[in-house]
Design a protein around this motif. Structure first.
Motif, PDB file in Angstrom:
ATOM      1  N   CYS A 174       0.832  -1.202   0.000  1.00 53.27           N
ATOM      2  CA  CYS A 174       0.000   0.000   0.000  1.00 53.27           C
ATOM      3  C   CYS A 174       0.869   1.255   0.000  1.00 53.27           C
ATOM      4  O   CYS A 174       1.969   1.260   0.582  1.00 53.27           O
ATOM      5  N   ASP A 175       0.372   2.301  -0.644  1.00 52.80           N
ATOM      6  CA  ASP A 175       1.022   3.621  -0.671  1.00 52.80           C
ATOM      7  C   ASP A 175       2.384   3.608  -1.350  1.00 52.80           C
ATOM      8  O   ASP A 175       3.226   4.458  -1.058  1.00 52.80           O
ATOM      9  N   ARG A 198      -1.630   6.184  -6.110  1.00 54.09           N
ATOM     10  CA  ARG A 198      -1.024   6.932  -5.012  1.00 54.09           C
ATOM     11  C   ARG A 198      -0.287   8.169  -5.515  1.00 54.09           C
ATOM     12  O   ARG A 198       0.320   8.890  -4.720  1.00 54.09           O
ATOM     13  N   LYS A 233       6.644   6.194   1.685  1.00 51.67           N
ATOM     14  CA  LYS A 233       5.335   6.035   2.330  1.00 51.67           C
ATOM     15  C   LYS A 233       4.785   4.617   2.256  1.00 51.67           C
ATOM     16  O   LYS A 233       3.752   4.325   2.860  1.00 51.67           O
TER      17      LYS A 233
END
Length: 503
Positions: A256-257, A264, A289
């Protein structure tokens, strides 16, 4: 595809299982290019190498999208189940190479608030999609697919942390029961937690399962590199401050991210991509991130099974739209029967024993390793097998804080209802002496909208919050009982009375 070895005793013994979990980001009317992306996800699952045996999908909200994926994967995953829950569905589906013998949907007792309609967690009915799959050799595999409540603020200030903790407790209880039945247990999903966080430790310790990524790579990250705990981990492990894209995926399992994921990127970059102007992302680019929120848990380690491989998957883009297939990447793991029974290393057992007396490192945000041997806490700790009394006390403090908040919300809601009721009556009385028609109209309008909002607040405060408090009471009793079994104070029904939850 799982290999099979014919034998006299087991003519079709399965010696490996390929498992994949993926958050598809299939929100109807909200997720951009939803149909195109989910259709392509089905194509990629069908063409995936090695062939998949069990797949868990999250945020597959519409039945049409599920059917599209099923149509693409039917030749290799002929069995599937779409799980219905809540007002708008649960977004969960399980696909399997082998028949699904039993299935059920367990809804979480705590799952957001109805007044937070703009977040939608309460309305979608999140829970655990459960499926019992029987392998050709008679072994039962119980699959638990879930999507925990999202963290909308940084822990420990996240107002929903109590909900997510209770959800982690519930799925851990389900997986523990399956393990006690002698089944192989596979836990899948977007858990919305980082490794060694409070919920992560809870799931592993209570369910008796292990995070397959940390089994293979126990020194991997415990959050995004910009987070203080992960910054401290890298400093003590003498790693580079920020991982690049390649390291982020290969070593840390970040799903994720990631800077590699087009969803993103900032809005300007996404608009340029939609116009055909792509942005090149190199494997050496920093990925500050990125973090790991998607997991595969397994209980077969040390019981005749081992993790042969684990990796981040489906990082490629849509062939024509050039966007990422989802705002999350997938996780793929291969578990195999081991020729010899494996055991957890002694150094891991020693660290688990240490947790019986001190588990404060499992804080409400992420593990705090500032006061212990970092190499021992990270590199040697593959999984968190046991926790001590302090862990349960932390949960009870969290429940107490949240209980006080909800009691206050309940009082405010009921007071709002009473106040608007009197205001409404006052407005109608004032209409009798209204000097002008427009004044009477304003008074009636004020009365109508006032009583509507007050009734809604009263219903939420009187009915929903009451239901939530009772669910919290059940959760608190289970935690207190676990604390007692861990050597804490004995349970006393006289000191645990429901009237205390409403006073």
């Amino acid at each position: 595809m799982a290999l099979q070895v014919p034998t006299a005793d087991r003519p079709s013994e399965v010696i490996s299982i390929n498992i994949l979990t993926h958050n598809c980001w299939g929100l109807k009317f909200i997720s951009k290019y939803r149909k195109e992306r989910l259709s392509e996800i089905g194509n990629r699952l069908a063409a995936y190498t090695p062939q998949l045996d069990i797949v868990g999908l999250q945020e597959c909200w519409t039945y049409d999208d599920y059917l599209s994926i099923r149509e693409s994967t039917r030749s290799i995953l002929p069995y599937g189940k779409f799980y219905h829950s809540g007002i708008f569905g649960g977004g969960l589906a399980i696909l399997s190479r082998w028949p699904i013998r039993e299935s059920s949907m367990h809804r979480y007792s705590l799952n957001g608030r109805p007044q937070a309609f703009f977040r939608g967690d309460w309305f979608v009915g999140k829970g655990v999609a459960c499926a019992k799959i029987q392998l050709p050799d008679g072994v039962n595999v119980e699959v638990f697919n879930t999507h925990l409540h999202a963290p909308y603020e940084k822990e420990p200030n996240d107002s929903y942390i109590c909900h997510r903790t209770a959800q982690a407790w519930e799925i851990a209880r389900l997986m523990r029961a399956a393990s006690d039945r002698g089944s192989l247990v596979v836990g899948l999903g977007d858990f919305n937690m980082v490794p060694l966080s409070f919920a992560h430790v809870l799931v592993e310790s209570r369910a008796g399962i292990q995070d397959v990524w940390r089994i293979v790579k126990p020194a991997s990250s415990i959050g995004a590199s910009i987070d203080p705990p992960e910054t401290e981990r890298r400093k003590r492990m003498n790693e580079e401050k920020t991982p690049n894209v390649d390291t982020s995926l290969q070593e840390h399992g970040h799903t994720c991210d990631s800077v590699l994921n087009t969803w993103r990127w900032d809005k300007a970059e996404q608009k340029q991509l939609a116009k055909g102007h792509d942005r090149e992302v190199l494997a050496t680019d920093a990925d500050p991130k990125a973090k790991r929120l998607d997991y595969i848990f397994f209980n077969g380690i040390g019981k005749g099974w081992k993790v042969a491989d684990v990796k981040v998957a489906l990082t490629e883009r849509h062939p024509t739209l050039r966007c990422s297939l989802s705002d999350h990447f997938a996780v793929h793991a291969t578990v195999e029967r081991s020729s010899t029974r494996t055991t957890i290393p002694a150094r891991v057992e020693a660290h688990a024993a240490l947790n019986d007396t001190d588990s404060r490192h499992a804080s409400l945000e992420v593990a705090d390793f500032s006061d212990r041997d970092f190499d021992k806490a990270i590199s040697a700790q593959q999984t968190q097998g046991r926790v001590g009394q302090d862990f349960y006390k932390d949960i009870l403090r969290m429940v107490e804080t949240y209980k006080l908040r909800e009691r206050r919300q309940r009082r405010n809601g009921l007071l709002h209802f009473v106040g608007t009721a009197f205001t409404s009556i006052g407005c109608f009385v004032a209409v009798w002496w209204s000097p002008r028609n427009y004044v009477a109209f304003i008074l009636i309008l004020l009365s109508t909208f006032g009583i509507m909002s007050g009734t809604l607040s009263g219903l939420i405060g009187g009915l929903f919050v009451g239901t939530e408090l009772r669910a919290l009471a059940e959760f608190e009793w289970e935690v207190r009982n676990a604390l007692y079994l861990a050597g804490g104070p004995s349970l006393d029904d006289r000191s645990f009375q429901m009237k205390d939850w409403y006073d």
